[in-house]
Design a protein around this motif. Structure first.
Motif, PDB file in Angstrom:
ATOM      1  N   ARG A 138       0.865  -1.192   0.163  1.00  0.00           N
ATOM      2  CA  ARG A 138      -0.148  -0.060  -0.073  1.00  0.00           C
ATOM      3  C   ARG A 138       0.739   1.213   0.280  1.00  0.00           C
ATOM      4  N   ASN A 175       0.778   3.668   1.767  1.00  0.00           N
ATOM      5  CA  ASN A 175       1.239   4.393   3.040  1.00  0.00           C
ATOM      6  C   ASN A 175       2.226   3.410   3.816  1.00  0.00           C
ATOM      7  N   THR A 182       2.279   0.111   4.174  1.00  0.00           N
ATOM      8  CA  THR A 182       1.640  -1.068   5.073  1.00  0.00           C
ATOM      9  C   THR A 182       1.286  -2.138   3.757  1.00  0.00           C
TER      10      THR A 182
HETATM   11  C1  LIG Z   1      -2.948   2.283   5.303  1.00  0.00           C
HETATM   12  O1  LIG Z   1      -3.929   2.124   4.454  1.00  0.00           O
HETATM   13  C2  LIG Z   1      -4.896   0.987   4.796  1.00  0.00           C
HETATM   14  C3  LIG Z   1      -5.807   0.968   3.633  1.00  0.00           C
HETATM   15  O2  LIG Z   1      -6.406   2.136   3.221  1.00  0.00           O
HETATM   16  C4  LIG Z   1      -5.566   1.076   6.080  1.00  0.00           C
HETATM   17  O3  LIG Z   1      -6.609   0.356   6.558  1.00  0.00           O
HETATM   18  C5  LIG Z   1      -4.393   1.443   7.216  1.00  0.00           C
HETATM   19  O4  LIG Z   1      -4.978   1.662   8.440  1.00  0.00           O
HETATM   20  C6  LIG Z   1      -3.391   2.488   6.955  1.00  0.00           C
HETATM   21  N1  LIG Z   1      -2.425   2.720   7.819  1.00  0.00           N
HETATM   22  C7  LIG Z   1      -1.869   3.552   8.264  1.00  0.00           C
HETATM   23  C8  LIG Z   1      -0.515   3.060   9.372  1.00  0.00           C
HETATM   24  O5  LIG Z   1      -1.896   4.576   7.771  1.00  0.00           O
END
Ligand SMILES: *[C@@H]1O[C@H](CO)[C@@H](O)[C@H](O)[C@H]1NC(C)=O
Length: 314
Positions: free
Chosen positions: A32, A34, A36
């Motif tokens: 992803r 971000n 993760t």
């Molecule tokens: C990263 O993105 C996912 C999917 O959109 C989300 O579920 C998750 O909480 C996010 N994590 C962070 C650390 O921002």
């Protein structure tokens, strides 16, 4: 007009190309933006093979638990016939690691510690149903490919003479296209930035996700020839064989690693396959994949059957 150099080997079998495209698609889907990983999606592709007490390809396998509190275990491979070589392989941990927050500094040292803890465990423990008397742990080899090559290097530093084992001695390190990096952009990273099987965008993403918050790619986990190279210079480092592919964007870092070891007076070997991309050994249809197996076998035999009295057996 300048000619753009090719970014993938010529004459690659269609099946290999197709599998690589699929793999890249899967990897890019679970990553992803971000930082993760979509673990639910990844678990569909990341299947765990079961151990087998019946010989499969003349090898029996079993899983050995090292520390249930953190689900640290390894898979033991034992040849079904007379034991000549036994491979200890550290399998990826599951469970607790998933619950850790992403980009936590603890991540890094945890994975290096895990590998090291497995060696300490083997050094100190009798494993049920497995006779350690048949195995010579004074001639232990560490091996890893890609990120596993990075892990194997860091475990080798910890397992050098910095630590006093009972019988265990790590005499060899097999670094197959080890995943190293740094802030600098090397020539191969630029030329192969959109290379087959691994792109610069991917390696940047992996480092960003893996390294502790606030650090850059010159962190010692990535740039092993950086600030903490003196840790390697100072220890009795195992003999090391480094495999490099001519279409792997990480090749400049891997060659520097080999050269750094040589310059520091360590026993090191470099094997180059000009037509190979990152992860080529996963494809048995490529001839370099069998060359690699033979080189690894020769390396182990050379270190194990060399005349006694030489330093690496001490
Ligand atoms: C990263 O993105 C996912 C999917 O959109 C989300 O579920 C998750 O909480 C996010 N994590 C962070 C650390 O921002």
């Amino acid at each position: 007009m300048t000619k753009t150099p090719p970014t993938s080997p010529p004459d690659l079998p269609c099946k290999v190309r197709l599998l690589l495209s699929l793999l890249t698609l899967v990897i890019n889907t679970v990553r992803r933006s971000n930082g993760t990983i979509n673990r639910r999606l990844m678990s569909l592709f990341d299947l765990k093979a079961s151990p087998s007490s019946k010989p499969n390809n003349r090898v029996k396998t079993s899983d050995v638990m090292v520390d249930p509190t953190r689900n640290l275990w390894f898979r033991l491979y034992v040849p079904a016939a007379a034991i000549t070589t036994t491979t200890f392989r550290r399998a990826p941990r599951r469970g607790r690691l998933r619950q850790l927050p992403p980009r936590s500094g603890a991540y890094l040292s945890l994975q290096y510690e895990d590998g090291f803890d497995v060696l300490k465990f083997i050094d100190q423990t009798t494993i049920d149903g497995f006779d350690l008397n048949n195995v010579d742990i004074t001639r232990c080899f560490l091996a890893g490919d890609s990120a596993g090559g990075n892990l194997a290097h860091h475990v080798a530093v910890k397992a050098s003479d910095l630590h006093e084992f009972g019988k265990m001695r790590v005499v060899g390190l097999i670094a197959i296209q080890p995943f190293f990096g740094g802030k600098e952009r090397t020539e191969s990273e630029t030329r192969l930035s959109k290379g087959l099987a691994l792109s610069l965008e991917q390696t940047d993403w992996y480092w960003k996700t893996f390294l502790p918050e606030g650090s850059d790619r010159d962190h010692a986990a990535a740039n092993v020839l950086g600030k903490e190279w003196k840790d390697v210079l100072g220890v009795k480092f195992p003999a090391t064989i480094v495999f490099v592919g001519g279409f792997d964007l990480l090749q400049d870092w891997q060659r520097r690693y080999y050269e750094g070891l040589k310059k520091s007076g360590k026993e090191a070997y470099l094997i180059e396959y000009p037509n190979s991309f990152h992860g080529f050994y996963a494809f048995p249809e490529l001839k370099e994949s069998s060359f690699l197996v033979k080189e690894v076998r020769d390396f182990i035999e050379k270190l194990c059957y060399a005349p006694s009295g030489i330093s690496f057996l001490i």
